[in-house]
Write an enzyme that holds these catalytic residues in place. Structure first.
Site, PDB file in Angstrom:
ATOM      1  N   ARG A  33       0.836  -1.201   0.000  1.00 10.47           N
ATOM      2  CA  ARG A  33       0.000   0.000   0.000  1.00 10.47           C
ATOM      3  C   ARG A  33       0.876   1.258   0.000  1.00 10.47           C
ATOM      4  O   ARG A  33       0.612   2.217  -0.731  1.00 10.47           O
ATOM      5  CB  ARG A  33      -0.943  -0.020   1.214  1.00 10.47           C
ATOM      6  CG  ARG A  33      -2.096  -1.018   1.044  1.00 10.47           C
ATOM      7  CD  ARG A  33      -2.713  -1.419   2.384  1.00 10.47           C
ATOM      8  NE  ARG A  33      -3.935  -2.206   2.219  1.00 10.47           N
ATOM      9  CZ  ARG A  33      -3.953  -3.503   1.921  1.00 10.47           C
ATOM     10  NH1 ARG A  33      -2.824  -4.170   1.760  1.00 10.47           N
ATOM     11  NH2 ARG A  33      -5.113  -4.146   1.794  1.00 10.47           N
ATOM     12  N   ARG A 104      -6.834 -16.755 -11.353  1.00 14.98           N
ATOM     13  CA  ARG A 104      -7.467 -16.026 -10.255  1.00 14.98           C
ATOM     14  C   ARG A 104      -8.337 -14.901 -10.822  1.00 14.98           C
ATOM     15  O   ARG A 104      -7.851 -14.057 -11.584  1.00 14.98           O
ATOM     16  CB  ARG A 104      -6.415 -15.466  -9.293  1.00 14.98           C
ATOM     17  CG  ARG A 104      -5.599 -16.564  -8.625  1.00 14.98           C
ATOM     18  CD  ARG A 104      -4.541 -16.026  -7.697  1.00 14.98           C
ATOM     19  NE  ARG A 104      -5.108 -15.445  -6.490  1.00 14.98           N
ATOM     20  CZ  ARG A 104      -4.370 -14.973  -5.479  1.00 14.98           C
ATOM     21  NH1 ARG A 104      -3.049 -15.019  -5.553  1.00 14.98           N
ATOM     22  NH2 ARG A 104      -4.947 -14.457  -4.416  1.00 14.98           N
ATOM     23  N   SER A 152     -11.154  -8.133  -0.622  1.00 17.55           N
ATOM     24  CA  SER A 152     -10.969  -6.763  -0.146  1.00 17.55           C
ATOM     25  C   SER A 152      -9.888  -6.053  -0.946  1.00 17.55           C
ATOM     26  O   SER A 152      -9.824  -4.819  -0.970  1.00 17.55           O
ATOM     27  CB  SER A 152     -10.594  -6.775   1.339  1.00 17.55           C
ATOM     28  OG  SER A 152      -9.353  -7.431   1.530  1.00 17.55           O
ATOM     29  N   SER A 179     -13.094  -9.558   5.009  1.00 12.51           N
ATOM     30  CA  SER A 179     -11.776  -8.981   5.323  1.00 12.51           C
ATOM     31  C   SER A 179     -11.838  -7.468   5.531  1.00 12.51           C
ATOM     32  O   SER A 179     -10.988  -6.718   5.047  1.00 12.51           O
ATOM     33  CB  SER A 179     -10.775  -9.323   4.208  1.00 12.51           C
ATOM     34  OG  SER A 179     -10.722 -10.699   3.965  1.00 12.51           O
ATOM     35  N   ASP A 297      -6.091 -15.028   6.628  1.00 13.58           N
ATOM     36  CA  ASP A 297      -4.721 -15.527   6.530  1.00 13.58           C
ATOM     37  C   ASP A 297      -4.251 -16.237   7.795  1.00 13.58           C
ATOM     38  O   ASP A 297      -3.171 -16.834   7.808  1.00 13.58           O
ATOM     39  CB  ASP A 297      -3.758 -14.376   6.198  1.00 13.58           C
ATOM     40  CG  ASP A 297      -3.862 -13.951   4.736  1.00 13.58           C
ATOM     41  OD1 ASP A 297      -4.409 -14.722   3.930  1.00 13.58           O
ATOM     42  OD2 ASP A 297      -3.393 -12.847   4.405  1.00 13.58           O
ATOM     43  N   ARG A 328      -6.923 -23.209  -0.390  1.00 12.36           N
ATOM     44  CA  ARG A 328      -6.286 -23.471   0.896  1.00 12.36           C
ATOM     45  C   ARG A 328      -7.077 -24.438   1.768  1.00 12.36           C
ATOM     46  O   ARG A 328      -6.491 -25.171   2.569  1.00 12.36           O
ATOM     47  CB  ARG A 328      -6.042 -22.141   1.636  1.00 12.36           C
ATOM     48  CG  ARG A 328      -4.912 -21.340   1.024  1.00 12.36           C
ATOM     49  CD  ARG A 328      -4.678 -20.008   1.691  1.00 12.36           C
ATOM     50  NE  ARG A 328      -3.434 -19.409   1.205  1.00 12.36           N
ATOM     51  CZ  ARG A 328      -3.052 -18.161   1.441  1.00 12.36           C
ATOM     52  NH1 ARG A 328      -3.831 -17.362   2.175  1.00 12.36           N
ATOM     53  NH2 ARG A 328      -1.916 -17.707   0.966  1.00 12.36           N
ATOM     54  N   ARG A 380       1.964 -19.817   2.741  1.00 13.04           N
ATOM     55  CA  ARG A 380       1.331 -20.059   4.042  1.00 13.04           C
ATOM     56  C   ARG A 380       1.175 -21.550   4.340  1.00 13.04           C
ATOM     57  O   ARG A 380       1.136 -21.945   5.508  1.00 13.04           O
ATOM     58  CB  ARG A 380      -0.003 -19.320   4.123  1.00 13.04           C
ATOM     59  CG  ARG A 380       0.154 -17.822   3.945  1.00 13.04           C
ATOM     60  CD  ARG A 380      -0.922 -17.007   4.599  1.00 13.04           C
ATOM     61  NE  ARG A 380      -0.802 -15.607   4.228  1.00 13.04           N
ATOM     62  CZ  ARG A 380       0.101 -14.759   4.744  1.00 13.04           C
ATOM     63  NH1 ARG A 380       0.935 -15.190   5.673  1.00 13.04           N
ATOM     64  NH2 ARG A 380       0.160 -13.506   4.343  1.00 13.04           N
TER      65      ARG A 380
END
Length: 421
Positions: A33, A104, A152, A179, A297, A328, A380
């Site tokens: 960001r 995606r 988000s 989120s 997450d 996931r 992750r």
């Protein structure tokens, strides 16, 4: 040859004691960001403690390149933020990524940008990357709507460019917001750089403004901290200092403090960050319940921790996990299933709730002679499953995936006394 160059690593711990001090890397989410704001700002400023993650390095390099074909690799946040940023730039650029990235969905963000006047063309399949982004009069229209129940990052991508639009932005959020803390993080970072906004009900309004250049310190990553919290919960004794974390955090994943308090881990804030202590003679709850809609997450870290404890878990708020680096939910079902831990989606007739999806995690861990796990090109997966290495050796395939968010992860585990071969 370093850890990241290996095809497989075996992670183990001679004892179950977790003591030491780790300086966590800067948050990838906050860094990306700040980098977009830096690129949009008329004057330069310094970003301190910038994330060393591959995603943030990619963002920085592509912003500096600025034209031609821009390949983000597997970096989802980078792709989504650059989609809006490039819509404001002169010339024509191609934005592409890895094979997984091309699967995606990006359609809802593209539709919103087209509603603002952007010139964006799909080069292959409708609704998916790669994109051709041309020069257009973006921002003549300033009022759009976007579904808030997918990612988000789509919303944050639009918000970051909003002050630079000639007429600002009125963004209507339809459907249930997922989120939400990530949207609040975006607005919080923007506010630091002088941007005023109004968020009332489902409408966020941002007038045309200029970002004010100010040096910025990136907070350490609470998502990364979650792996140490998991290790602490499975340890016999823990006194661990995690440096770089803020008490007043922008990050929704700071919820790990409340989550792990339910599993016996005490968090003490200090000048450097936080100290983790394992409470003696703590009684675990009969079942652990959590809604991850605001901190998705953390779900893998908590699933691995509960698996190691042999504790039942009831999860909701996993909707966004299907469109991450991998599916996931399915990936955790596969890898925890190898030790007798099962994650099952409960039918609505049992939960009595048609609007929410519930997942039950159940079983007692029984490790095979060699517990070998796949990472599915997902950072992750590697780090969450490494939590179990304090109980039993874990063989992790493709350990390099951690470069996406935490390149020093294996080195930091080794520093804490984990054996890595």
């Amino acid at each position: 040859m370093g850890y990241l160059d290996r095809q497989q690593l075996c992670i183990s711990k001679p004892d179950k004691v977790l003591k030491g001090r780790i300086r966590l890397d800067g948050s990838k989410s906050i860094s990306n960001r700040a980098l977009i704001i830096q690129a949009l700002c008329e004057d330069d400023f310094e970003i301190k403690c910038l994330s060393k993650s591959k995603d943030s390095r990619s963002m920085q390099a592509l912003l500096e390149k600025g034209e031609g074909t821009l390949d983000v690799g597997p970096a989802g946040t980078t792709f989504r933020f650059l989609t809006s940023y490039l819509a404001l730039q002169s010339g024509t650029q191609i934005l592409t990524g890895s094979e997984r990235m091309l699967k995606r969905p990006i359609g809802k963000l593209v539709d919103a940008l087209r509603g603002l006047g952007a010139d964006i063309t799909y080069l292959h399949e409708e609704g998916y990357p790669p994109l051709q982004i041309g020069e257009a009069n973006v921002g003549i229209k300033n009022e759009i709507s976007i579904a808030a129940n997918t990612s988000s990052q789509f919303i944050s991508s639009l918000l970051l460019i909003a002050p630079s639009l000639p007429n600002g932005l009125k963004l209507h959020l339809s459907a249930k917001i997922v989120s939400r803390p990530y949207i609040e993080m975006t607005l919080g970072v923007m506010a630091y750089f002088g941007i005023q906004y109004n968020w009332e009900n489902d409408l966020i309004t941002i007038s045309p403004q200029t970002y004010t250049a100010k040096d910025f310190v990136v907070e350490a990553d609470w998502s990364a901290a979650s792996y140490y919290y998991g290790l602490a919960a499975l340890s016999e004794d823990c006194d661990l200092q995690l440096s770089g974390l803020f008490q007043d955090s922008f990050q929704g994943d700071a919820a790990i403090i409340k989550i792990m308090a339910k599993l016996g881990i005490k968090t003490i804030h200090n000048e450097e960050g936080v100290q983790l202590l394992k409470q003696k003679d703590f009684t675990l709850p009969p079942i652990f319940e959590w809604d991850f809609i605001e901190c998705p997450d953390l779900a893998q870290s908590i699933a691995a921790t509960l698996a190691g404890l042999g504790l039942q878990g009831l999860f909701t708020g996993l909707e966004t996990l299907y469109i991450k680096e991998t599916d996931r939910v399915k990936a955790m079902q596969n890898e925890l299933g190898k030790i007798g831990i099962y994650i099952s989606k409960l039918p609505a007739r049992i939960t009595g709730n048609e609007s929410q999806q519930f997942y039950l995690l159940d079983g007692k861990p029984t490790f095979p002679e060699k517990y070998e796990v796949k990472t599915y090109e997902d950072h992750r997966m590697a780090m969450a499953l490494a939590i179990l290495s304090i109980l039993n050796p874990v063989h992790i395939k493709e350990p390099r995936v951690v470069v996406k968010s935490y390149p020093a992860f294996w080195d930091d585990l080794n520093f804490l006394g984990f054996l890595i071969t």
